[in-house]
Design a protein around this motif. Structure first.
Motif, short mmCIF file in Angstrom:
data_model
loop_
_atom_site.label_atom_id
_atom_site.label_comp_id
_atom_site.label_asym_id
_atom_site.label_seq_id
_atom_site.Cartn_x
_atom_site.Cartn_y
_atom_site.Cartn_z
N ALA A 180 112.77 56.22 -79.86
CA ALA A 180 111.74 57.04 -79.51
C ALA A 180 110.51 56.77 -80.69
O ALA A 180 109.18 56.73 -80.14
CB ALA A 180 111.75 58.62 -79.67
N ALA A 181 110.98 56.29 -81.81
CA ALA A 181 109.87 56.41 -82.91
C ALA A 181 108.93 54.86 -82.65
O ALA A 181 107.99 54.66 -83.06
CB ALA A 181 110.28 56.12 -84.27
N SER A 182 109.47 53.89 -81.77
CA SER A 182 108.67 52.66 -81.51
C SER A 182 107.33 53.02 -80.86
O SER A 182 106.46 52.30 -80.91
CB SER A 182 109.54 51.81 -80.44
OG SER A 182 109.84 52.45 -79.22
N VAL A 183 107.44 54.17 -80.05
CA VAL A 183 106.34 54.36 -79.11
C VAL A 183 104.97 54.85 -79.93
O VAL A 183 104.03 54.16 -79.67
CB VAL A 183 106.62 55.37 -77.96
CG1 VAL A 183 105.47 55.74 -77.07
CG2 VAL A 183 107.80 54.85 -77.18
N PRO A 184 105.26 55.93 -80.71
CA PRO A 184 104.24 56.38 -81.45
C PRO A 184 103.76 55.30 -82.44
O PRO A 184 102.46 55.22 -82.84
CB PRO A 184 104.54 57.78 -82.11
CG PRO A 184 106.28 57.70 -82.11
CD PRO A 184 106.50 56.93 -80.73
N SER A 185 104.67 54.33 -83.00
CA SER A 185 104.18 53.53 -83.94
C SER A 185 103.40 52.46 -83.39
O SER A 185 102.17 52.19 -83.83
CB SER A 185 105.59 52.99 -84.44
OG SER A 185 106.27 53.71 -85.16
N ALA A 186 103.38 52.25 -82.12
CA ALA A 186 102.54 51.38 -81.30
C ALA A 186 101.36 51.85 -81.24
O ALA A 186 100.30 51.44 -81.31
CB ALA A 186 103.18 50.90 -80.11
N MET A 187 101.31 53.23 -80.58
CA MET A 187 100.11 53.96 -80.43
C MET A 187 99.39 54.20 -81.74
O MET A 187 98.04 54.24 -81.64
CB MET A 187 100.37 55.30 -79.85
CG MET A 187 101.28 55.14 -78.63
SD MET A 187 100.20 54.46 -77.05
CE MET A 187 100.76 52.67 -77.29
N LEU A 188 99.77 54.50 -82.70
CA LEU A 188 98.96 54.67 -84.08
C LEU A 188 98.41 53.36 -84.38
O LEU A 188 97.28 53.46 -84.81
CB LEU A 188 99.89 55.21 -85.08
CG LEU A 188 100.49 56.60 -84.87
CD1 LEU A 188 101.60 57.05 -85.86
CD2 LEU A 188 99.20 57.74 -85.19
N ALA A 189 99.19 52.33 -84.30
CA ALA A 189 98.60 50.99 -84.80
C ALA A 189 97.38 50.70 -83.94
O ALA A 189 96.21 50.22 -84.13
CB ALA A 189 99.54 49.72 -84.54
N LEU A 190 97.51 50.95 -82.58
CA LEU A 190 96.35 50.71 -81.58
C LEU A 190 95.26 51.75 -82.04
O LEU A 190 93.90 51.37 -81.87
CB LEU A 190 96.71 51.01 -80.39
CG LEU A 190 96.03 50.45 -79.14
CD1 LEU A 190 96.12 48.89 -79.04
CD2 LEU A 190 96.56 51.02 -77.80
N ALA A 191 95.38 52.94 -82.50
CA ALA A 191 94.19 53.89 -82.74
C ALA A 191 93.54 53.34 -84.03
O ALA A 191 92.55 53.55 -84.13
CB ALA A 191 94.97 55.32 -83.01
N GLY A 227 93.22 61.84 -82.91
CA GLY A 227 93.42 62.90 -82.22
C GLY A 227 94.26 63.27 -81.16
O GLY A 227 94.64 64.16 -80.92
N VAL A 228 93.56 62.24 -80.00
CA VAL A 228 94.36 62.18 -78.79
C VAL A 228 95.84 61.96 -79.13
O VAL A 228 96.81 62.54 -78.43
CB VAL A 228 93.85 61.30 -77.86
CG1 VAL A 228 94.62 60.93 -76.41
CG2 VAL A 228 92.38 61.39 -77.39
N ILE A 229 96.36 61.04 -79.75
CA ILE A 229 97.83 60.65 -79.93
C ILE A 229 98.59 61.73 -80.69
O ILE A 229 99.53 62.28 -80.27
CB ILE A 229 98.03 59.52 -80.89
CG1 ILE A 229 97.38 58.07 -79.95
CG2 ILE A 229 99.31 59.17 -81.47
CD1 ILE A 229 97.33 57.02 -81.06
N LEU A 230 97.83 62.38 -81.75
CA LEU A 230 98.40 63.44 -82.25
C LEU A 230 98.73 64.82 -81.57
O LEU A 230 99.50 65.55 -81.63
CB LEU A 230 97.70 64.04 -83.58
CG LEU A 230 97.67 62.98 -84.79
CD1 LEU A 230 96.66 63.32 -85.82
CD2 LEU A 230 98.89 63.10 -85.45
N ALA A 231 97.40 64.89 -80.53
CA ALA A 231 97.50 66.01 -79.52
C ALA A 231 99.14 65.72 -78.63
O ALA A 231 99.88 66.73 -78.30
CB ALA A 231 96.56 66.14 -78.78
#
Length: 369
Positions: free
Chosen positions: A90-101, A114-118
């Motif tokens: 599961a950690a792979s998904v937010p890692s990718a999204m945070l890098a994109l943000a 903000g959107v990712i944290l929400a």
């Protein structure tokens, strides 16, 4: 996030089914959350090398498979292993999204965080809230099936993310750069900010869930789940705070959010019933996730473009690990000391965040808010 946090409130159901004590069943959440947190360091540098779309979609599919296997377990050791594997994937998904943000640029970084944290808070809330409601209706196994199915759909949907190219640096170089980065004093200071905040916030909310299930309140999973739905306030708070970053500045937005955190902690301490606890959680969640976009923007301004994924993932790693320590204090010393420690941690966060200057980052990196 939902499938990582769901064991926290459904432990009575699988404890009965797997014939173990509820005290032992609570350890399943520790395995799930700890594996999720530690995996951020593995995936952070990878997000600086590989396409965010590829990392997110493949990670989501793997998470869905691991979650589905969890539903099929027939013993507690198997359940713990499957839940831990689910956390890692599961950690792979937010890692990718945070890098994109972190690489959004053009004033969009704060809003993107903000959107990712929400979405992160929504996942935690769904795990604690909707997961508990589902478990009360259809059982814990079908709860995992439902969550795994939703993750599979989301993973396939992530193929619609913007196409990003892989970076030229090698994986080994990315890990070496990440280790060098987190040893820098300015980066360590911000990691300390995130750690102290989540020590207070996540530790308090985790222990509160346990306290609500114990006497004198003795609330069931459904009632605890309903109270935890207050975390959905972040769905509005985090994106709004992120949008304010270009206007007010990342530092001012983060400090305003931290002041709300302190107020929420006090409100939770003064609560004498479920209504008071819900109100305190509303304020606390709003404060934490109003502060987070500003704090993460400030951190990513300190590093180069090839390390933004590692910086964001390291921040999340420290936050999640720090949030697990107050549970030990609860077992040994009780609720009152937990709240005191939580409030002290939030005050420390305010001090660190307010005394850290962003001037060097803005001048040296030319980073944008």
């Amino acid at each position: 996030m939902a499938i990582v946090y769901v064991p926290q409130t459904i432990f009575p159901e699988f404890a009965s089914d797997l014939e173990i004590s509820e005290v032992a069943a609570r350890d399943a959440f520790t395995a799930s959350a700890l594996s999720y947190a530690l995996a951020f360091f593995a995936f952070g540098p990878l997000s600086d090398v590989y396409s965010a779309r590829a990392l997110a979609s493949s990670g989501a599919v793997a998470t869905a498979l691991a979650g589905g296997l969890t539903a099929l377990t027939t013993s507690f050791p198997m359940f713990v292993v499957a839940a831990a594997a689910t956390g890692v994937c599961a950690a792979s998904v937010p890692s990718a999204m945070l890098a994109l943000a972190a690489r959004a640029g053009n004033g969009r970084t704060g809003r993107s965080f903000g959107v990712i944290l929400a979405a992160t808070v929504a996942g935690i809330t769904l795990g604690r809230g909707v997961g508990a409601l589902l478990a009360g209706s259809v059982g814990w196994r079908w709860t995992y099936v439902v969550l795994a199915s939703a993750i599979l759909v989301a993973g396939l949907s992530s193929l619609a993310l913007p196409r990003t190219t892989s970076r030229s640096q090698s994986v080994v170089r990315a890990y070496a750069a990440a280790l060098t980065m987190i040893a820098r004093p300015d980066v360590l200071r911000f990691l300390g900010v995130g750690g102290s905040l989540f020590f207070g916030y996540l530790g308090l909310t985790t222990v509160l869930t346990l306290r609500l299930s114990d006497p004198p309140l003795s609330l069931g999973p459904s009632a605890i789940g309903a109270i935890n739905l207050s975390g959905l306030i972040a769905l509005a708070g985090a994106p709004l705070a992120g949008a304010l970053v270009p206007r007010l500045g990342a530092k001012k937005v983060s400090l305003l959010g931290l002041c709300l955190c302190l107020a929420g902690t006090v409100a939770v301490r003064l609560a004498t019933d479920a209504v008071g606890a819900t109100l305190g959680l509303l304020i606390l969640y709003l404060g934490v996730f109003a502060a987070q976009p500003g704090l993460m923007v400030r951190l990513t301004q300190l590093v180069g473009v090839d390390q933004k994924g590692s910086a964001s993932a390291s921040y999340f790693l420290v936050c999640l690990l720090a949030g697990s320590f107050l549970g030990w204090l609860w077992q040994d010393h009780g609720w009152a000391l937990v709240v005191v420690a939580s409030a002290a941690a939030v005050v420390l966060t305010l001090v660190l965040a307010s005394t850290t200057s962003d001037t060097r980052a803005l001048r040296a990196r030319g980073a944008t808010r």
